[in-house]
Design an enzyme around this catalytic site. Structure first.
Site, PDB file in Angstrom:
ATOM      1  N   GLY A   1       5.459   8.785  -8.283  1.00 17.57           N
ATOM      2  CA  GLY A   1       4.546   7.701  -8.621  1.00 17.57           C
ATOM      3  C   GLY A   1       3.242   8.193  -9.236  1.00 17.57           C
TER       4      GLY A   1
ATOM      5  CG  ASN B   1      -0.729   1.807  -1.273  1.00 11.38           C
ATOM      6  OD1 ASN B   1      -1.271   1.128  -2.137  1.00 11.38           O
ATOM      7  ND2 ASN B   1      -1.303   2.867  -0.756  1.00 11.38           N
TER       8      ASN B   1
ATOM      9  CD  GLN C   1       4.413   1.420  -0.836  1.00  9.07           C
ATOM     10  OE1 GLN C   1       5.338   1.009  -0.143  1.00  9.07           O
ATOM     11  NE2 GLN C   1       3.886   2.627  -0.667  1.00  9.07           N
TER      12      GLN C   1
ATOM     13  CB  SER D   1       7.417   6.869  -5.988  1.00  4.93           C
ATOM     14  OG  SER D   1       7.601   7.955  -5.113  1.00  4.93           O
TER      15      SER D   1
ATOM     16  CG  HIS E   1       8.494   9.859  -1.537  1.00  6.74           C
ATOM     17  ND1 HIS E   1       7.673   9.653  -0.460  1.00  6.74           N
ATOM     18  CD2 HIS E   1       7.680   9.856  -2.622  1.00  6.74           C
ATOM     19  CE1 HIS E   1       6.420   9.553  -0.882  1.00  6.74           C
ATOM     20  NE2 HIS E   1       6.400   9.667  -2.192  1.00  6.74           N
TER      21      HIS E   1
ATOM     22  CB  THR F   1      14.693  23.041 -16.112  1.00  6.41           C
ATOM     23  OG1 THR F   1      14.578  24.062 -17.099  1.00  6.41           O
ATOM     24  CG2 THR F   1      16.137  22.897 -15.669  1.00  6.41           C
TER      25      THR F   1
ATOM     26  CB  CYS G   1      -4.930   6.478   0.519  1.00  7.00           C
ATOM     27  SG  CYS G   1      -3.476   5.540   0.140  1.00  7.00           S
TER      28      CYS G   1
HETATM   29  N1  PLP Z   1       1.312   4.299  -5.936  1.00 11.77           N
HETATM   30  C1  PLP Z   1       1.483   3.703  -4.756  1.00 11.77           C
HETATM   31  C2  PLP Z   1       1.244   2.233  -4.637  1.00 11.77           C
HETATM   32  C3  PLP Z   1       1.855   4.448  -3.628  1.00 11.77           C
HETATM   33  O1  PLP Z   1       1.997   3.832  -2.444  1.00 11.77           O
HETATM   34  C4  PLP Z   1       2.059   5.838  -3.786  1.00 11.77           C
HETATM   35  C5  PLP Z   1       2.382   6.672  -2.613  1.00 11.77           C
HETATM   36  O2  PLP Z   1       1.989   6.413  -1.501  1.00 11.77           O
HETATM   37  C6  PLP Z   1       1.914   6.405  -5.058  1.00 11.77           C
HETATM   38  C7  PLP Z   1       1.522   5.618  -6.104  1.00 11.77           C
HETATM   39  C8  PLP Z   1       2.149   7.863  -5.276  1.00 11.77           C
HETATM   40  O3  PLP Z   1       3.540   8.120  -5.324  1.00 11.77           O
HETATM   41  P1  PLP Z   1       4.079   9.612  -5.132  1.00 11.77           P
HETATM   42  O4  PLP Z   1       3.919   9.958  -3.707  1.00 11.77           O
HETATM   43  O5  PLP Z   1       5.516   9.539  -5.550  1.00 11.77           O
HETATM   44  O6  PLP Z   1       3.290  10.480  -6.048  1.00 11.77           O
END
Ligand code: PLP
Length: 364
Positions: free
Chosen positions: A69, A138, A166, A184, A186, A221, A311
């Protein structure tokens, strides 16, 4: 451990583990190589791109794999004049060079403010900024009115980006009004360190210079197992969208009811209009308590939750999201974020509530 921090990350899905295994062990060739092992890897990358494009009803040439992300947000916004909401993730917020659009106390971005900013900003210049409003937040789980925001951006000749990190996997997405979108892996049960950027018509400046990977736009790669994991997780999440969301809404309603019933000092952060909320995140402030102290107490009983400063963990600052919906420092710091997956159970919630009752009594 009972896990209530799925908005931070979640376990890799079992289907993902199975499908990815060969790309670690047997088909580990470089996708740029022209012998069979390389060609197998190339096929896996391109099939993954097609899987994601099918879900989104777009062309595979509009999907660019990234490391997640953060990179997707950076790629979409780098070097541009940016207007974004005050509750964006820092991957977006740290680009701000034009203006921040405030939110109301429910966590919804002010479209009127956006309109007046763009009307002023685009009046006397041909240079058009980009507007970035997240699909869903988030920390508080509020879904933003992005179709309306995109319409305003386009009315003033600006491109529209949304951070759907999210939201992706929890709702259908109509790309017709979106120019760029970040996702993203994960957060949906793929591996960490993988994501993608959707760019309408494949139009985006190069991110990394070097080889010809990602059609010359992002050299390096490809991380084949991670790319496969992203496609499989996306596929599983969208195939199970309705049933997962039903389970999540059920968990959400049970959690909300039990917290409201048992803890008079608890207040929901963000809108109480359930149609404007993700089904898998609830954020509460517990007046008179410190979120991090409650988090630590729950951790001692094997329960993982997030806090309002997720965060910013480590820097001790209250969350910019909670501040921008009007909370004081003290209220922000009294917040816990509960986020869960379809694999959580009502029993998990019962355990959580019981431990929380002890915490509230002991830490009074
Ligand atoms: N944007 C939002 C809304 C998120 O919740 C997150 C991660 O918590 C990200 C961006 C960042 O994503 P990544 O962990 O894949 O870099």
């Amino acid at each position: 451990m009972i896990y209530f921090d799925a908005a931070a990350t979640r376990a890799v899905l079992p289907e993902v583990m199975e499908t990815c295994k060969p790309y670690f062990k047997d088909s580990y060739g470089n996708p740029s190589a022209l012998y069979d092992m390389g060609l197998d890897a190339r096929r896996a990358v391109e099939q993954s791109r097609r899987t994601i494009a099918n879900i989104l009803n777009c062309s595979p040439s509009e999907i660019f794999f990234t490391s997640g992300g953060t990179e997707s947000d950076n790629w979409a916004l780098n070097g541009r004049g940016v207007y974004c909401s005050s509750i964006e993730h820092h991957a977006v917020l740290n680009h701000i060079n034009n203006g921040i659009i405030p939110c109301n106390s429910q966590g919804i971005v002010s479209l009127n403010y956006l309109k007046s900013c763009l009307s002023f900003a685009t009046k006397e210049t041909k240079y058009k900024p980009i507007v970035s409003i997240m699909y869903a937040n988030n920390e508080i789980g509020v879904i933003e009115p992005i179709e309306d925001a995109a319409e305003i951006a386009h009315h003033f000749g600006c491109k529209f980006h949304t951070d759907a990190v999210q939201y992706f996997g929890h709702g259908k997405i109509d790309l017709s009004y979106i120019d760029y979108m970040s996702v993203s892996g994960h957060k949906i049960g793929a591996m960490k360190g993988i994501g993608f950027l959707y760019a309408k018509d494949g139009l985006i400046a190069s991110m990394l210079k070097g080889g010809e990977q990602e059609r010359g736009h992002r050299a390096g790669t490809e991380n084949v197992p991670a790319i496969v994991s992203l496609a499989v997780a996306s596929d599983v999440m969208y195939k199970n969208l309705e049933s997962n969301n039903m389970k999540l809404r059920n968990l959400q309603s049970y959690l909300y009811t039990n917290i409201s019933k048992n803890f008079p000092m608890a207040h929901l952060n963000g809108t109480d209009n359930w149609d404007e909320r993700l089904p898998n995140i609830l954020s509460f402030r517990f007046d008179g308590y410190q979120g991090e102290v409650l988090q630590s107490f729950l951790n001692d009983f094997g329960i993982a939750v997030g806090t309002g400063s997720a965060c910013n963990s480590g820097n001790g600052k209250p969350s910019h999201v909670l501040k921008s919906i009007g909370l004081s420092d003290e209220e922000s710091n009294s917040t816990i974020r509960f986020s869960y997956t379809e694999n959580n159970t009502l029993d998990d919630i019962d355990t959580l509530i019981n431990v929380l009752k002890q915490a509230i009594t002991i830490l009074r």
